[in-house]
Design a protein around this motif. Structure first.
Motif, short mmCIF file in Angstrom:
data_model
loop_
_atom_site.label_atom_id
_atom_site.label_comp_id
_atom_site.label_asym_id
_atom_site.label_seq_id
_atom_site.Cartn_x
_atom_site.Cartn_y
_atom_site.Cartn_z
N GLU A 148 -8.98 -4.05 9.47
CA GLU A 148 -7.78 -3.62 8.76
C GLU A 148 -7.74 -4.20 7.35
N MET A 149 -8.16 -5.46 7.21
CA MET A 149 -8.12 -6.09 5.89
C MET A 149 -9.18 -5.49 4.96
N ARG A 150 -10.37 -5.17 5.53
CA ARG A 150 -11.39 -4.50 4.70
C ARG A 150 -10.89 -3.14 4.25
N GLU A 172 -8.65 -3.58 1.38
CA GLU A 172 -9.35 -3.80 0.11
C GLU A 172 -9.74 -2.48 -0.54
N LYS A 173 -10.09 -1.49 0.30
CA LYS A 173 -10.46 -0.18 -0.26
C LYS A 173 -9.22 0.53 -0.79
N ALA A 174 -8.10 0.41 -0.06
CA ALA A 174 -6.88 1.12 -0.46
C ALA A 174 -6.24 0.48 -1.69
N LEU A 175 -6.34 -0.84 -1.79
CA LEU A 175 -5.76 -1.55 -2.94
C LEU A 175 -6.91 -2.17 -3.72
N PRO A 176 -7.39 -1.51 -4.77
CA PRO A 176 -8.61 -1.96 -5.45
C PRO A 176 -8.51 -3.38 -6.00
N ARG A 180 0.84 -1.21 0.00
CA ARG A 180 0.00 0.00 0.00
C ARG A 180 0.87 1.24 0.00
N GLU A 181 1.91 1.24 0.83
CA GLU A 181 2.77 2.43 0.90
C GLU A 181 3.54 2.66 -0.38
#
Lengths: 367, 198
Positions: free
Chosen positions: A286-288, A291-295, A261-262
């Motif tokens: 955190e995992m959900r 999922e939003k941060a990494l489509p 993500r970073e």
């Protein structure tokens, strides 16, 4: 009466003293191997005192070879290539060495005694292994049997590692052990956080380290660790990724995901996480959020034995069955597994059946 | 009976009829732990023969020359165990220093048997039975050989059994103990051979 008592004590003392003197003399004259030189990777020369095992001699020189059993020859981790001066592997090492390793001169460093000049070859990355003093800043129960520890690094104050690598946790002597014991745990926090690390530790009844962490360790306690170790880390490329983990196998995968993500790595990825029942699942929020941060990332938790009261609409079954159902063709993918040896072996079988080449399956087995 | 005959009887009964492992069940932990391969069993067995023979004689000397004259036989447990431990440690150091091959074949097994109850048992039996020095040595050697024989036989069986389908609950120590029991029954068969004598 007193006389008899004194004679008895005197005789036992005399015999024990004589034997102790004999041992000391033997230690000094027979087991004294004098000054030895260890040549590391053909360049660095270490002047050491002979007589100890290679593992502990190197440790005194601040070169840390990973070892989980503390030098008893029962974990098989402390392998290192000895290219000169050590002779053939001992029977205590043979179960751990393949024919190929024997041909290359690989030995268990805890079984090799430094009796003369040695030449060894160790991965250059081991020179980066450092011992850290740390302090526990937070302890959080993730599930009924998994604890998250947060350790602030004091000396040195920062660590450099790759997401997926592990450290060794030093358990000081306490009820269950008379000597310091080392156990390996993956770092769960991302490498960008350099002054602190997170570990996820599952309680194992009678486990020396896990009992220490779950029953004795408190916020504010000092902990010594050394690391980083291991080559479990995300490979470069664009292949689709499968992550599979169970229990505290979450830790290295979490570190890798935060790192992705970073760094803005948007590769397609699916994370299968196996647990028995709802109470064994953790970090769902955190995992959900991930999922939003990494489509292109999907988190697939699965329960193998949900309890009657569990309100669960997600996947059910063993993680191998879930992977078998959800992944039609793995031939173009890359897989990263972390968990118990049984789980990993079973998953490797499934992935191979789905067409994934073995050299693209990377794993971190709990020893 | 001439003395050489008596020595032979002591030796023979220590190997077979009074096998320290199969009739007294001593030295079980290393018997179960190191009987997976014939090669390891042979190394450990040889080490036990050597240590039992040597410590048997050594302990006999200390017992008869020090403990009995001073009326301190009740201290034999403590004295025997420290003598065995020190002896084994020193021998290991000497072997490691002098011969790499001997160390690889025998020396590394020595620390494993320092606190083996069969070694201690052999030393205690020999004083309980009032053996002389010659008999003590014969008994020590015989007990060691008997132990080695039993672990070699077990290792041979377990190597064959590695491919057998053992019920899950019996894997490892369970089936090994059952086999040890059957072997012990077989060794009982030797009993008749000596009982005819005096």
């Amino acid at each position: 009466m007193l006389m008899a008592f004194l004679i008895a004590v005197g005789v036992v003392c005399a015999i024990n003293t004589a034997l102790a003197l004999l041992m000391v003399a033997a230690e000094a004259f027979i087991a004294d191997y004098g000054a030895c030189t260890i040549t590391v990777n053909g360049e660095r020369k270490l002047a050491v005192e002979g007589g100890q095992s290679l593992l502990s001699t190197l440790k005194a020189e601040r070169i840390f070879i990973p070892s989980a059993c503390g030098g008893r020859g029962s974990c098989g981790l402390c392998k290192c290539r000895v290219t000169g001066g050590a002779g053939n592997p001992l029977p205590t090492e043979e179960p751990w060495l393949s024919a190929e390793e024997k041909a290359q001169g690989v030995r268990l460093s805890c079984q090799v005694r430094v009796k003369g000049d040695l030449a060894i070859v160790i991965p250059a990355e081991l020179f980066n292994v450092v011992q850290y003093t740390t302090r526990v800043t937070a302890i959080r129960d993730l599930t009924h049997d998994i604890r998250e520890l947060r350790l602030r690094l004091l000396e040195p104050a920062a660590i450099r590692f790759a997401a997926g690598q592990f450290i060794q946790f030093e358990v000081p002597p306490y009820d269950l052990t008379d000597e310091p014991v080392y156990r390996a745990y993956s770092v769960a926090s991302p490498p960008s956080v350099r002054g602190e690390i997170e570990l996820e530790i599952r309680y194992v009844p009678e486990g020396i380290c896990t009992t220490y962490v779950h029953r004795h360790l408190k916020v504010g306690d000092a902990v010594t660790i050394n690391g980083p170790y291991g080559d479990f880390r995300l490979r470069d490329g664009e292949r689709e990724i499968i992550f599979i983990a169970g229990g505290s196998g979450m830790a290295p995968i979490k570190s890798i995901l935060y790192d992705m993500r970073e760094k803005g790595i948007r590769r397609k990825a699916t994370y299968f996480f196996g647990a028995k029942a709802l109470r064994d699942l953790f970090l769902l929020d955190e995992m959900r959020a991930m999922e939003k941060a990494l489509p292109a990332f999907r988190f697939v938790p699965a329960l193998s034995a949900p309890e009657a009261a569990d309100d669960w609409s997600g996947e059910r079954g063993l993680i191998t069955e879930v992977v078998g159902r959800r992944v039609p063709d793995a031939s173009a993918m890359e897989a990263y597994l972390c968990g118990s040896p049984l789980m990993i072996d079973a998953c490797i079988e499934v992935l191979k059946r789905k067409g994934l080449a073995e050299d693209r399956i990377f794993y971190d087995k709990f020893a | 009976m001439p003395e050489s005959m008596n020595l032979f009887a002591v030796f023979f009964s220590a190997v077979f009829t009074g096998n320290i492992l199969l009739t007294n069940y001593l030295g079980m932990c290393s018997f179960l732990g190191a009987s997976r391969e014939v090669k390891t069993a042979l190394g450990l067995g040889t080490a036990v023969v050597f240590v039992m023979a040597a410590t048997g004689a050594l302990n006999w000397l200390i017992y008869c020359l020090v403990l009995v004259p001073l009326d301190l036989v009740y201290l034999r447990f403590i004295v025997f165990i420290v003598v065995i431990a020190a002896f084994v440690q020193v021998v290991e150091m000497i072997i490691e220093r002098t011969s790499e091959r001997l160390h690889a074949a025998l020396g590394i097994f020595l620390p494993l048997i320092t606190v083996n109850c069969a070694i201690m048992g052999a030393s205690l039996f020999m004083v309980i039975r009032n053996y002389g020095l010659g008999e003590a040595f014969a008994y020590g050697t015989g007990s060691g050989l008997g132990w080695a024989l039993a672990i070699l036989a077990m290792a041979g069986i377990r190597q064959k059994m590695a491919k057998a389908r053992v019920p899950r609950g019996l894997e490892g120590a369970g089936i090994t103990l059952i086999i040890a029991g059957i072997m012990a029954l077989a060794f009982v068969g030797f009993n008749g051979m000596l009982s005819a004598g005096p």
